[in-house]
Design an enzyme around this catalytic site. Structure first.
Site, mmCIF file in Angstrom:
data_model
loop_
_atom_site.group_PDB
_atom_site.id
_atom_site.type_symbol
_atom_site.label_atom_id
_atom_site.label_comp_id
_atom_site.label_asym_id
_atom_site.label_seq_id
_atom_site.Cartn_x
_atom_site.Cartn_y
_atom_site.Cartn_z
ATOM 1 N N LYS A 121 0.854 -1.180 0.000
ATOM 2 C CA LYS A 121 0.000 0.000 0.000
ATOM 3 C C LYS A 121 0.897 1.239 0.000
ATOM 4 C CE LYS A 121 -3.930 1.874 2.704
ATOM 5 N NZ LYS A 121 -4.768 1.664 3.912
ATOM 6 N N SER A 196 -9.727 1.553 2.990
ATOM 7 C CA SER A 196 -8.872 2.338 2.133
ATOM 8 C C SER A 196 -7.813 1.543 1.371
ATOM 9 C CB SER A 196 -8.151 3.396 2.986
ATOM 10 O OG SER A 196 -7.285 2.773 3.916
ATOM 11 N N SER A 220 -9.869 -0.966 7.052
ATOM 12 C CA SER A 220 -9.280 -0.729 5.732
ATOM 13 C C SER A 220 -8.551 -1.916 5.119
ATOM 14 C CB SER A 220 -8.316 0.464 5.798
ATOM 15 O OG SER A 220 -9.034 1.669 5.866
#
Lengths: 528, 481
Positions: A121, A196, A220
């Site tokens: 990420k 997210s 997330s």
């Protein structure tokens, strides 16, 4: 799609048999027998699990460079549609893969992740790579240092691969808040992958990475895992170092893995977990061999079902799928017990106070002075702050900074922040009380399957409610995992959340794997 | 109307540690700009603070020396404000639970004269807390530059009660505080290097009143004398405002030591809302009794306690003790010399007069000195035992200061031992009387001072080695005869 009518077959076919023979899973066998052509066959290299690929690398059926090339080609072929990546560095990945091959040739392979491409990420720092948080603020920023998890992945021989898209500064549940582009759900490109960590989920689901790392502040990792048919773990707060993770809400953030199987999650967790002297909130605890423990811990377990998690707002298809999972565990010999987590209803409110308060302070460093976006039209220092931040941050980030600044302001602190911390303690106590009776708690991961792009972006509150079942786990600092537990009538993945006890990830993973082994959801891949 | 000033001081002291408060990079001064930095100091995305234990140890030691109560838990808060010298745009500090509470600084006010000890007072402290220092800005015409070398240096803030009543008291407070900090090895307190900085809260009230007046905060008091001058100036300014029929506005003022004037920086309305909250990146640290005991063990005797002991135990005069205890090494040096010769007053004199003078003129520190306590003790013993005269001793001192030779060896080698051979002395006395008939006559006529010319003659004859006591004795006997 074709999946909805398969439930009865699966359920009846697996529950009894699963206890007699663990491998191969009966469900897989049944599907192969009955429906050989319906689902994409997972023989493509890019859809193999890390465990399978690790074996192929160890037995030299493939090389790490071949694997990296496969993943690079797959990414180049489909990421124009999925858009999971903010960027990737092909030559760097190949160099890492080639170093892995050299180690293996010298008899110095470092374990199951050596040579496996792991996606990261874009909030996890990798030395020499961009670190953008999907924000205009850091669009040009290249990090000079390795996050502890990046260092540990390198030590495990993994190939750090790509910078994966997210909601800006990890604030969101759909990856639509990225300042760069929206990531698509590989199962339905018109829908969001969740967030997210949407890029981390979409990349693994689409075969653009074997496993990946995300971060989870309120769901997330688990919510996008649920929406993309993956296993995704948020570890206990303090199990994995946060050093090098761009902070959203420091007391809630945890890095965790996405994988196609629970075993892949266990392998990846084993590589990144453990105390770090660079993170004062990381816990000194022994790290078991999570992968080996999967096979040792067999239950039966006592599972708690909190009634508060099955109320209004839960999509009926999701509710039904989770109910079938409960039934499965029961038939498999687990005791199912209703538990109460009475403070759940205050979770979202407490979360948005604590998370935004911490964020307002954590994001203060992005001021255009030392790095990051600097306004070209500023006239003095205050103007430089105002304009750089106004231009650099997107609307959701600004909304949360304003909210957080407000709740910390003089005269409001006691009413909001302090009270939210008290709620947080009560929520944790609810869980710890429940754990006197049960080993783990079972809930839906997300109230709905993947929603359409744009469906909730105009309504922040509706978006915030996507995390209603996951947020309390962060507030309580507990480990939680989402695993696939079915599909909706129109072919969208459904996730099952299992919430464990502090630092007992080994048990949580074993409980999750017991379900996974008896079902084949995880063997299905999106057609792209 | 007579007024009384009420002053509280906020003193920032940089703690002497190897590394910074929350980062691994070295703390220091005078390095090229922005070299004492790392990702943590620069607040790059994703970094985390980790507490420096040495800094906690030292602030607890400072608290123990000042009689503070040490909090059972060391907890951290964020103080949020935007300024370019603060890389995170928040400062890690301690808000509602400072590490040290209460305590006091013992001060000595100026005495009636230099030789007389002044009044001692205990100035109560509110708190001491630990935080991190900020970077340094330098402003050009078109731009400003930032050096983050200082950013993240451990910094303690020592807050006094509003219990000081004049610029002299503030001066004495800072001097005493500084001495204690240096004694304990907590800080070097070099104000030129910014290691000690002081803000003062000043108000006035009619003498006899117990109500506090409106306070004005004075900033940038960059030397101890600026503190005194700035406070003096502020007291006069406030009196002038009141006498002129005005009222004091609560504000922050900047004192310029060069021009001796102050100007308003900001009013109360513009005060920051720092939005303090507990820092979620740092865990509270328990401070237990064992830890405190370990830190207390090596603490030195406080300067004023030592001074009282020196005056009582060694019967030293106030002025000598004042010089000796100002510096911990010097006082230790003195005690070592005193132990070796058993003549503390003589040792004290040699050290405070000759040794300090020669160290200063040769720009050496005490640690550099070739003259060690054993040299002083040896010299004292030679004089006290009558082996050399004090005049010869001065020469011996100069030579041993230059070479480090032990005084006994030096005296022996150069044949400086004074003569106690009475035969020789009697011969010199006779010669002296013969050579100074007028002095003999004057002495006999009752002018006692006339003996000095004959003594001088004898000392000259003996090349200074004649024992002055014997010279006097023999001369008087002969003159009387």
């Amino acid at each position: 799609m074709l999946i909805n009518f398969q439930f009865p077959i699966l359920k009846q076919g697996t529950n009894r048999l699963a206890h007699r023979s663990r491998w191969p899973p009966c469900s897989l066998w049944l599907f192969d027998l009955l429906l050989p052509n319906i689902f994409p066959v997972s023989s493509e290299l890019y859809f193999q699990t890390a465990a399978e690929l690790g074996e192929m690398l160890a037995t030299k059926k493939i090389s790490a460079v071949e694997l990296a090339q496969t993943i690079i080609e797959r990414t180049k072929a489909i990421d124009g549609r999925v858009r999971a990546f903010n960027s990737f560095d092909e030559s760097d990945a190949l160099a890492q893969a080639s170093a892995s091959d050299a180690r293996r040739a010298a008899g110095q392979a470092r374990g199951p992740l050596d040579g496996i491409p792991v996606g990261l990420k874009d909030v996890i720092s990798v030395a020499g790579q961009p670190l953008t948080a999907s924000s205009k603020m850091l669009a040009q920023f290249v990090s000079p240092y390795d996050a502890t998890v990046a260092r540990k992945l390198r030590e495990a021989g993994a190939v750090c691969w790509g910078r994966l898209n997210l909601d800006e500064f990890a604030m969101g549940s759909s990856t639509e808040n990225s300042a760069f582009h929206v990531t698509s759900n590989p199962w339905d490109l018109a829908r969001v992958p969740g967030g997210s960590s949407g890029g981390s989920a979409a990349a693994v689901a689409a075969g653009e990475a074997v496993v990946s790392l995300g971060s989870d502040t309120g769901g997330s990792i688990r919510q996008p895992a649920a929406l993309c048919n993956l296993a995704g773990l948020k570890p206990t707060y303090g199990l994995v170092s946060r050093y090098g993770l761009i902070a959203f809400a420091s007391s809630l953030d945890q890095i965790g893995p996405f994988g196609r199987t629970v075993e892949d999650v266990a392998i990846t967790l084993g590589a990144i977990a453990g105390h770090d002297e660079r993170d004062s909130t990381s816990f000194r605890t022994g790290i078991p061999d999570y992968r080996a423990e999967l096979k040792k811990r067999r239950g039966p377990w006592k599972l708690g079902i909190p009634r508060e998690y099955f109320g209004t707002g839960l999509d009926p298809e999701v509710g039904a799928a989770v109910q079938r999972a409960i039934d499965h565990y029961q038939k498999a010999g687990c005791a199912i017990k209703e538990v109460s987590l009475p403070h759940t209803e205050y979770g979202v409110a407490a979360y948005y106070i604590i998370a935004t308060a911490e964020a307002s302070s954590n994001l203060a460093r992005y001021d255009g002075i030392r790095y990051g976006h600097r306004s070209k039209t500023a006239t003095d220092i205050l103007d430089l702050y105002f304009k750089s931040r106004a231009e650099g941050f997107g609307p959701e980030v600004k909304r949360r900074i304003i909210l957080g600044t407000y709740v910390l302001s003089s005269g409001y602190y006691d009413a909001y922040y302090l009270r939210a911390q008290k709620v947080r303690t009560l929520i944790r106590q609810d869980f710890l009380k429940a754990y006197q009776e049960v080993d783990a708690i079972l809930t839906p991961t997300s109230p709905t399957p993947a929603f359409r792009k744009g469906e909730k972006s105009a309504d922040p509150l509706a978006m915030y409610l996507s995390d209603i079942y996951t947020i309390t786990v962060n507030l309580a600092g507990l480990p939680g995992i989402s695993i696939p537990c079915g599909f909706t009538g129109n072919g969208l993945p459904i996730g099952l959340q299992l919430i464990g006890q502090p630092y007992l990830e080994a048990d949580l993973l074993a409980i999750a794997r017991a379900y996974e082994q008896a079902h084949d959801w995880h063997t299905r891949h999106p057609k792209l | 109307m007579p007024y009384e000033a009420v002053i509280g001081l906020e003193v920032h002291v940089q703690i002497k540690t190897c590394s910074k408060m929350f980062a691994r990079v070295a703390a220091g001064y005078g390095q090229p700009e922005n070299t004492l930095t790392d990702p943590v100091v620069l607040a790059l995305p994703g970094v985390l603070p980790v507490m420096n234990k040495e800094a906690i140890d030292k602030v607890i030691q400072a608290g123990l020396m000042l009689g503070c109560t040490i909090a059972p838990v060391c907890k951290w808060d964020r103080k949020n404000y935007f300024y370019p010298d603060s890389p995170k745009n928040y400062q890690i500090s301690q808000y509602d639970q400072p590490i040290c509470l209460g305590g006091f600084v013992e001060i000595e006010l100026p005495g009636p004269s230099r030789n007389v000890m002044g009044e001692h007072k205990k100035i109560p402290l509110t708190r001491i807390h630990l935080e991190e220092d900020v970077g340094k800005l330098s402003h050009g015409v078109h731009d400003s530059l930032i050096d983050y070398n200082r950013a993240g240096t451990p910094l303690m803030e020592i807050v006094s009660e509003p219990a000081l009543h004049g610029a002299d008291e503030a001066f004495a407070y800072l001097t005493a505080l500084k001495t204690v900090m240096i004694y304990g090895g907590i800080s070097d307190c070099d104000m030129e290097k910014g290691q000690l900085r002081c803000d003062a809260n000043v108000s006035i009230r009619p003498a006899g009143s117990t109500k506090l007046g409106t306070k004005v905060e004075l900033k940038n008091l960059n030397s101890i004398s600026f503190v005194r001058d700035g406070i003096d100036h502020e007291i006069k300014r406030q009196i002038a405002v009141i006498e002129g029929g005005g009222t004091i506005v609560q504000e922050t003022r900047d004192y310029d030591g060069q021009t001796g004037a102050s100007q308003s920086l900001r009013s109360k309305e513009m005060a920051h809302d720092y939005r303090y909250f507990p820092d979620p990146d740092l865990m509270p640290v328990k401070v237990d009794e064992d830890w405190k005991a370990r830190l207390r063990a090596p603490l030195p005797e406080l300067p004023f306690d030592k001074q009282r002991r020196f005056m009582e135990k060694y019967r030293l005069p106030y002025t000598i003790t004042a010089v000796l205890v100002r510096d911990r090494e010097l006082s230790d040096y003195f005690e070592a010399a005193a132990r070796l010769c058993d003549k503390p007053q003589a040792a004290g004199n040699w050290i405070t007069n000759d040794l300090l003078r020669d160290l200063a003129s040769s720009r050496q520190s005490l640690a550099d000195s070739r003259v060690r306590p054993a040299h002083i003790a040896g010299l004292v013993k030679l004089v006290e035992g009558g082996a050399i005269s004090s005049n010869i001793a001065k020469e011996v001192f100069v030579e041993m200061f230059a070479t480090g030779e032990m005084p006994e060896a030096l005296v022996e080698r150069k044949g400086l031992k004074q003569s106690t051979d009475t035969n020789e002395l009697e011969e010199w006395a006779d010669a002296a009387m013969a050579a100074n008939p007028k002095s003999v006559a004057d002495f006999k006529a009752g002018n006692d001072k006339a003996i000095n010319a004959m003594k001088g003659f004898m000392m000259k004859q003996s090349k200074g080695k004649a024992n002055p006591r014997l010279v006097d004795e023999i001369l008087r006997r002969k003159l009387a005869g």
